[in-house]
Design a protein around this motif. Structure first.
Motif, PDB file in Angstrom:
ATOM      1  N   ASN A 203       0.812  -1.222   0.000  1.00 28.21           N
ATOM      2  CA  ASN A 203       0.000   0.000   0.000  1.00 28.21           C
ATOM      3  C   ASN A 203       0.845   1.273   0.000  1.00 28.21           C
ATOM      4  N   VAL A 204       2.140   1.114  -0.304  1.00 27.95           N
ATOM      5  CA  VAL A 204       3.055   2.258  -0.281  1.00 27.95           C
ATOM      6  C   VAL A 204       3.700   2.450  -1.651  1.00 27.95           C
ATOM      7  N   GLU A 205       3.709   3.703  -2.094  1.00 23.78           N
ATOM      8  CA  GLU A 205       4.526   4.088  -3.243  1.00 23.78           C
ATOM      9  C   GLU A 205       5.543   5.100  -2.746  1.00 23.78           C
ATOM     10  N   LEU A 206       6.811   4.757  -2.848  1.00 23.21           N
ATOM     11  CA  LEU A 206       7.879   5.656  -2.431  1.00 23.21           C
ATOM     12  C   LEU A 206       8.668   6.052  -3.674  1.00 23.21           C
ATOM     13  N   SER A 207       8.707   7.343  -3.938  1.00 24.17           N
ATOM     14  CA  SER A 207       9.366   7.861  -5.136  1.00 24.17           C
ATOM     15  C   SER A 207      10.485   8.819  -4.753  1.00 24.17           C
ATOM     16  N   ILE A 208      11.510   8.861  -5.600  1.00 24.27           N
ATOM     17  CA  ILE A 208      12.645   9.757  -5.386  1.00 24.27           C
ATOM     18  C   ILE A 208      12.783  10.675  -6.609  1.00 24.27           C
ATOM     19  N   LEU A 209      12.783  11.977  -6.358  1.00 24.81           N
ATOM     20  CA  LEU A 209      13.006  12.956  -7.424  1.00 24.81           C
ATOM     21  C   LEU A 209      14.510  13.195  -7.511  1.00 24.81           C
ATOM     22  N   PRO A 210      15.172  12.683  -8.569  1.00 25.27           N
ATOM     23  CA  PRO A 210      16.635  12.800  -8.648  1.00 25.27           C
ATOM     24  C   PRO A 210      17.084  14.254  -8.759  1.00 25.27           C
ATOM     25  N   GLY A 211      18.275  14.519  -8.266  1.00 26.10           N
ATOM     26  CA  GLY A 211      18.818  15.860  -8.348  1.00 26.10           C
ATOM     27  C   GLY A 211      18.996  16.330  -9.773  1.00 26.10           C
ATOM     28  N   ARG A 212      19.147  15.395 -10.707  1.00 32.87           N
ATOM     29  CA  ARG A 212      19.360  15.765 -12.111  1.00 32.87           C
ATOM     30  C   ARG A 212      18.058  15.987 -12.873  1.00 32.87           C
ATOM     31  N   ALA A 213      16.916  15.732 -12.229  1.00 34.31           N
ATOM     32  CA  ALA A 213      15.626  15.844 -12.923  1.00 34.31           C
ATOM     33  C   ALA A 213      15.343  17.293 -13.313  1.00 34.31           C
ATOM     34  N   LEU A 214      14.770  17.468 -14.502  1.00 34.40           N
ATOM     35  CA  LEU A 214      14.358  18.791 -14.972  1.00 34.40           C
ATOM     36  C   LEU A 214      12.938  19.039 -14.483  1.00 34.40           C
ATOM     37  N   ILE A 215      12.753  20.062 -13.655  1.00 30.80           N
ATOM     38  CA  ILE A 215      11.442  20.329 -13.068  1.00 30.80           C
ATOM     39  C   ILE A 215      10.973  21.727 -13.416  1.00 30.80           C
ATOM     40  N   GLY A 216       9.649  21.897 -13.440  1.00 27.97           N
ATOM     41  CA  GLY A 216       9.059  23.178 -13.809  1.00 27.97           C
ATOM     42  C   GLY A 216       8.441  23.923 -12.656  1.00 27.97           C
ATOM     43  N   ALA A 217       8.765  23.502 -11.423  1.00 29.47           N
ATOM     44  CA  ALA A 217       8.267  24.170 -10.224  1.00 29.47           C
ATOM     45  C   ALA A 217       9.313  24.020  -9.134  1.00 29.47           C
ATOM     46  N   ALA A 218       9.372  24.985  -8.226  1.00 29.48           N
ATOM     47  CA  ALA A 218      10.370  24.928  -7.156  1.00 29.48           C
ATOM     48  C   ALA A 218       9.864  24.064  -6.003  1.00 29.48           C
ATOM     49  N   PRO A 219      10.666  23.090  -5.538  1.00 29.77           N
ATOM     50  CA  PRO A 219      10.273  22.254  -4.383  1.00 29.77           C
ATOM     51  C   PRO A 219      10.500  23.021  -3.086  1.00 29.77           C
ATOM     52  N   LEU A 220       9.599  23.936  -2.779  1.00 29.50           N
ATOM     53  CA  LEU A 220       9.829  24.912  -1.711  1.00 29.50           C
ATOM     54  C   LEU A 220       9.673  24.354  -0.304  1.00 29.50           C
ATOM     55  N   ASN A 221       8.655  23.521  -0.086  1.00 28.43           N
ATOM     56  CA  ASN A 221       8.385  23.104   1.288  1.00 28.43           C
ATOM     57  C   ASN A 221       7.661  21.763   1.340  1.00 28.43           C
TER      58      ASN A 221
END
Length: 284
Positions: A203-221
């Motif tokens: 029942n768990v999905e654990l995901s990692i956003l790699p440091g090299r990923a191109l993102i279109g929003a700032a992961p602020l908080n």
């Protein structure tokens, strides 16, 4: 859950205004309930201030009462303000950090799907006891004291929610959140390997956003979405709760934006294994 006088006054003002509008329209609580397809008991609880209406609730009530446009905007503004709550870290520490942990546990137990975006630190639901103790022990000047033992135990108790396989948990961490080191390397290795184990729960999905990923929003908080009911966000000084459906929709969209660019399943576990190996090499 959250900050006292101002929030309570806003809720009272909203409840009083809705009650006055109903009376001005010459409607009983029963007739308003019928027009809005709500129960009469819910209307009563809203007007007494025992239940905080959502923005959608107030929109339905205003439509049923044929409230003029100008007054609608003013009332919607009051509703949105009442649906934002803030608790300072100092206030939470004064009441007991363990109380906040208990409230988080209660929220989790009443939700079927929990989405956590974690750009700074792993969730308390997936922390080892040693890691939890490290992050809950205040070391920065100006940070209020807390009952660490009780807070750690409350955090560990909340992890029992993961055993309920009828609920879904989505943990989305940035790679940086995994690498930040609030404790010794040996604790970090155990913490990362614990997350690998948790990621294998059905029942768990654990995901990692790699440091090299191109993102279109700032992961602020850090933010957590409980079903589509409310969002909690964390800042250094405390916690904010949002109940406006537009804020909830925005955070759900943000979550999906980052999730689409993250690694899940075996991909996430490979990243975690690599980070655990790095901590192991430093420890050795």
């Amino acid at each position: 859950m959250l900050e006292p006088e101002t929030d309570q006054q806003q809720r009272k003002n909203l409840a009083d205004t809705l009650k006055q509008l109903r009376k001005a329209a010459g409607l009983s609580g029963e007739r308003l309930a019928a027009r809005t397809a709500m129960s009469q008991s819910k209307i009563s609880r809203i007007e007494s201030g025992r239940v905080l209406p959502t923005v959608a609730d107030v929109e339905r009530i205003m439509k049923a009462l044929d409230v003029p446009p100008g007054a609608r905007e003013e009332l919607l503004s009051l509703t949105r303000s009442a649906n934002v709550e803030y608790t300072s870290l100092r206030s939470a520490a004064r009441l007991g950090i363990w109380r906040s942990q208990a409230e988080i546990k209660a929220l989790g137990e009443s939700s079927s799907t929990i989405r956590q975006f974690l750009p700074a630190i792993p969730s308390g639901l997936i922390q080892t006891p040693e890691y939890a103790r490290a992050v809950l022990t205040p070391e920065v000047e100006g940070r209020p004291a807390r009952d660490v033992d009780r807070a750690v135990q409350a955090r560990l108790d909340s992890q029992g929610a993961l055993n309920d396989e009828s609920r879904r948990f989505h943990f989305l961490l940035t790679e940086q959140a995994v690498r930040v080191k609030p404790a010794a390397e040996s604790v970090m290795v155990d913490q990362v390997r614990h997350m690998i184990a948790v990621s294998r729960r059905p029942n768990v999905e654990l995901s990692i956003l790699p440091g090299r990923a191109l993102i279109g929003a700032a992961p602020l908080n850090v933010f957590v979405v409980y079903d589509d009911r409310l969002v909690t966000t964390e800042i250094f000084a405390g916690k904010v709760v949002l109940r406006d459906y537009r804020d909830i929709a925005y955070h759900l969209n943000l979550f999906e934006h980052f999730r689409e660019r993250a690694a899940s399943g075996e991909g996430a576990r490979e990243i975690l294994e690599s980070i655990a190996d790095e901590f192991m090499r430093v420890r050795d």
